[in-house]
Enzyme design. Structure first.
Site, PDB file in Angstrom:
ATOM      1  N   GLU A 158      27.165  26.118  25.206  1.00 38.87           N
ATOM      2  CA  GLU A 158      27.124  25.585  26.568  1.00 38.87           C
ATOM      3  C   GLU A 158      27.718  26.514  27.632  1.00 38.87           C
ATOM      4  O   GLU A 158      28.717  26.163  28.281  1.00 38.87           O
ATOM      5  CB  GLU A 158      27.845  24.241  26.637  1.00 38.87           C
ATOM      6  CG  GLU A 158      27.247  23.188  25.733  1.00 38.87           C
ATOM      7  CD  GLU A 158      27.736  21.783  26.061  1.00 38.87           C
ATOM      8  OE1 GLU A 158      28.639  21.637  26.901  1.00 38.87           O
ATOM      9  OE2 GLU A 158      27.209  20.831  25.476  1.00 38.87           O
ATOM     10  N   GLU A 367      24.359  19.006  19.226  1.00 39.79           N
ATOM     11  CA  GLU A 367      25.375  17.969  19.477  1.00 39.79           C
ATOM     12  C   GLU A 367      24.679  16.728  20.011  1.00 39.79           C
ATOM     13  O   GLU A 367      23.790  16.829  20.865  1.00 39.79           O
ATOM     14  CB  GLU A 367      26.407  18.399  20.542  1.00 39.79           C
ATOM     15  CG  GLU A 367      27.441  19.364  20.059  1.00 39.79           C
ATOM     16  CD  GLU A 367      28.450  19.761  21.156  1.00 39.79           C
ATOM     17  OE1 GLU A 367      28.757  18.933  22.040  1.00 39.79           O
ATOM     18  OE2 GLU A 367      28.904  20.923  21.097  1.00 39.79           O
ATOM     19  N   TRP A 422      38.939  18.119  25.428  1.00 35.58           N
ATOM     20  CA  TRP A 422      39.233  18.888  26.645  1.00 35.58           C
ATOM     21  C   TRP A 422      40.070  18.064  27.626  1.00 35.58           C
ATOM     22  O   TRP A 422      41.059  17.484  27.229  1.00 35.58           O
ATOM     23  CB  TRP A 422      37.933  19.416  27.287  1.00 35.58           C
ATOM     24  CG  TRP A 422      37.078  20.182  26.307  1.00 35.58           C
ATOM     25  CD1 TRP A 422      35.857  19.799  25.816  1.00 35.58           C
ATOM     26  CD2 TRP A 422      37.379  21.431  25.633  1.00 35.58           C
ATOM     27  NE1 TRP A 422      35.390  20.739  24.919  1.00 35.58           N
ATOM     28  CE2 TRP A 422      36.287  21.743  24.794  1.00 35.58           C
ATOM     29  CE3 TRP A 422      38.452  22.328  25.675  1.00 35.58           C
ATOM     30  CZ2 TRP A 422      36.240  22.890  24.000  1.00 35.58           C
ATOM     31  CZ3 TRP A 422      38.405  23.473  24.879  1.00 35.58           C
ATOM     32  CH2 TRP A 422      37.317  23.743  24.073  1.00 35.58           C
ATOM     33  N   LYS A 428      39.577  10.010  23.942  1.00 36.93           N
ATOM     34  CA  LYS A 428      38.118   9.897  23.979  1.00 36.93           C
ATOM     35  C   LYS A 428      37.596  10.282  22.599  1.00 36.93           C
ATOM     36  O   LYS A 428      37.504  11.450  22.257  1.00 36.93           O
ATOM     37  CB  LYS A 428      37.566  10.847  25.059  1.00 36.93           C
ATOM     38  CG  LYS A 428      36.105  10.658  25.368  1.00 36.93           C
ATOM     39  CD  LYS A 428      35.648  11.553  26.509  1.00 36.93           C
ATOM     40  CE  LYS A 428      34.211  11.277  26.886  1.00 36.93           C
ATOM     41  NZ  LYS A 428      33.716  12.185  27.933  1.00 36.93           N
TER      42      LYS A 428
HETATM   43  C1  BG6 Z   1      29.991  19.339  24.864  1.00 31.71           C
HETATM   44  C2  BG6 Z   1      30.900  20.367  24.256  1.00 31.71           C
HETATM   45  O1  BG6 Z   1      29.947  19.581  26.230  1.00 31.71           O
HETATM   46  O2  BG6 Z   1      30.337  18.021  24.831  1.00 31.71           O
HETATM   47  C3  BG6 Z   1      32.043  19.809  23.440  1.00 31.71           C
HETATM   48  O3  BG6 Z   1      30.203  21.327  23.535  1.00 31.71           O
HETATM   49  C4  BG6 Z   1      32.556  18.548  24.105  1.00 31.71           C
HETATM   50  O4  BG6 Z   1      33.010  20.790  23.294  1.00 31.71           O
HETATM   51  C5  BG6 Z   1      31.431  17.527  24.084  1.00 31.71           C
HETATM   52  O5  BG6 Z   1      33.721  18.042  23.557  1.00 31.71           O
HETATM   53  C6  BG6 Z   1      31.798  16.190  24.684  1.00 31.71           C
HETATM   54  O6  BG6 Z   1      32.333  16.362  25.948  1.00 31.71           O
HETATM   55  P1  BG6 Z   1      33.751  15.747  26.310  1.00 31.71           P
HETATM   56  O7  BG6 Z   1      34.096  16.287  27.640  1.00 31.71           O
HETATM   57  O8  BG6 Z   1      33.527  14.278  26.344  1.00 31.71           O
HETATM   58  O9  BG6 Z   1      34.681  16.161  25.219  1.00 31.71           O
END
Ligand code: BG6
Length: 466
Positions: A158, A367, A422, A428
């Site tokens: 990403e 993902e 993050w 979450k």
């Molecule tokens: C994707 C990333 O954007 O989504 C992951 O590759 C990330 O690293 C996942 O954790 C879910 O996003 P978030 O912000 O809910 O953790």
């Protein structure tokens, strides 16, 4: 009938699951520095995968997984700007890869999932050409070390999300709002992608190399011409500058000409465009969480507000790109998670069909998953029927796309286990396996883990079809 080699798996990322942030010779990444300095929740321990990877891979095997998508941490592998290699870090990933292979699990390796070494951030990070060249040297070390064991490589996870969050929205490190740097970092990441693909081919690696994109298929609120124009601009903003560039070797020309009116693009060299043109990827990884529903821009300044606070900020997300488009977050016919992510499985079907028609290369859904607040502290495992329902609907969408001709070769649930999300912290939760962060990182498979086991073992036959 799905091909028997279809890769059913789950995914993680180094910083989000490993922990052991200062162990084994790992040096700080920009995330360590930024989160520590700002006193924010961090991934110092994350899911403690660094110490428990054997248990985690054993669980993958028990869960019927055929593949594991994970990333290598550049700060574990390369110690400094001079490029000295950290043997302990190298060994750590040999251990993970060997453990996967021993358990019949295909390692699906990402070179960069956002944890840039701080020593490169100190030099200006991805907005600088030097970092682009350093990335290729790091990739070479990884190819030499693991090339005889790993078939599937991705350069970046990403890049769009990383660059926009860090350089434009400012909610990720380095935490600035600077459009010129956003453009530079975007370009250098895509150039690094091309140069790494070139290296992969020059080294005659026995495998395939791709890129992973945060895919937001574009939908319009109506069929008007204004909406169609806004949709094209939104598609450039969300998707085309990664996908067209990596797959076709072409940066969207209408986007470049708009940017050229206000920003300095002189740093882009003719030979860079050549390298991008000639070194395109073998496959594309699409991460799908939601579509982007688009309406024409009306007025006001650019606003890019992402809900990283969950229920206390539900409904606060807003995306307006001045002169380009606005994104709809309050469609009355849709449901949204506590973090404002729309739940829309049909977007995955249509997104795959669009991407396959446009690019015609193999696709992996690298993902897909959904986050909830969950209490994993109890004796009983979490009965996450909502996640099962979500995953079933999305896998059904993929199966429909395959039946309609798309070449989708694998599917990875985000995430293998609960991990550090993050700026959203650990609350979450996305995992098929719950992690009791308060209680010695105990692993507790959820109902979805057992449900997915049946999906993997039946090669998708247990999915309830629409
Ligand atoms: C994707 C990333 O954007 O989504 C992951 O590759 C990330 O690293 C996942 O954790 C879910 O996003 P978030 O912000 O809910 O953790």
């Amino acid at each position: 009938m799905l091909d028997k080699n279809f890769l059913w798996g789950t995914a993680t990322a180094s910083y989000q699951c490993e922990g052991g942030w200062n162990e084994g010779g790992r040096v700080p990444s920009l995330w360590d520095e930024y989160l520590h300095k700002n006193n924010l929740e961090n991934g110092d321990n994350a899911s403690d995968h660094y110490h428990r990877y054997k248990e985690d891979i054993r669980l993958m095997k028990e869960g019927g997984h055929k593949a594991y998508r994970f990333s290598l941490a550049w700060p574990r592998i390369i110690k400094n700007r001079e490029g000295d290699v950290n043997q302990e870090g190298i060994q750590f990933y040999h251990n993970i890869i060997d453990e996967c292979l021993k358990n019949g699990i295909e390692p699906f390796v990402t070179l960069f999932h956002w944890d840039l070494p701080q020593y490169w951030e100190d030099k200006g990070g991805w907005a600088e050409r030097e970092v682009c060249d350093a990335f290729v040297r790091y990739a070479q070390v990884c190819f030499e070390e693991y090339g005889n064991k790993v078939t599937f490589w991705s350069t970046f996870n990403e890049p769009r999300y990383y660059v926009f969050s860090g350089y434009k929205i400012g909610n990720y490190p380095p935490g600035v709002d600077d459009t010129q740097k956003t453009i530079q970092a975007s370009f250098y990441m895509m150039l690094a992608n091309a140069l790494t693909v070139r290296l992969f081919r020059e080294m005659k690696m026995d495998g395939q190399i791709g890129i992973v994109h945060s895919y937001a298929p574009i939908f319009g609120v109506d069929n008007s011409l204004e909406t169609k124009i806004a949709m094209r601009k939104a598609d450039n903003y969300f998707n085309n500058w990664i996908l067209d560039t990596a797959i076709k070797g072409e940066i969207p020309i209408d986007m470049l000409s708009i940017l050229n009116e206000k920003y300095d693009l002189c740093f882009m060299k003719v030979e860079d465009f050549e390298a991008i043109k000639q070194n395109t990827v073998d496959f594309v990884g699409l991460n799908y969480y939601a579509r982007a529903l688009i309406k024409p821009y009306t007025d006001g300044e650019t606003i890019l507000r992402i809900n990283n606070k969950g229920k206390e900020a539900k409904g606060s997300s807003k995306v307006v790109v001045k002169g380009w488009f606005e994104q709809v977050f309050d469609n009355p016919d849709s449901t949204y998670t506590e973090w404002d992510t729309e739940i829309y499985p049909q977007g995955l079907y249509e997104g795959i069909m669009q991407a396959y028609k446009k690019y015609g290369i193999p696709i992996y859904i690298t993902e897909n998953g959904v986050a909830f607040y969950e209490d994993v502290s109890g004796e009983k495992s979490v009965d996450d029927q909502g996640r099962i329902h979500f995953l079933n609907a999305h896998i059904d969408a993929i199966l429909r796309a395959i039946e309609d001709g798309a070449d989708v070769l694998g599917y990875f649930i985000w995430s293998t286990m609960d991990l550090y999300s993050w700026k959203n912290g650990h609350e979450k939760r996305y995992g098929l396996v719950g992690i009791d962060f308060e209680n010695n990182f105990e692993r507790k498979p959820k109902s979805s883990f057992y449900w997915y086991k049946k999906v993997c073992e039946s090669n998708g036959a247990t999915i309830e079809r629409s």
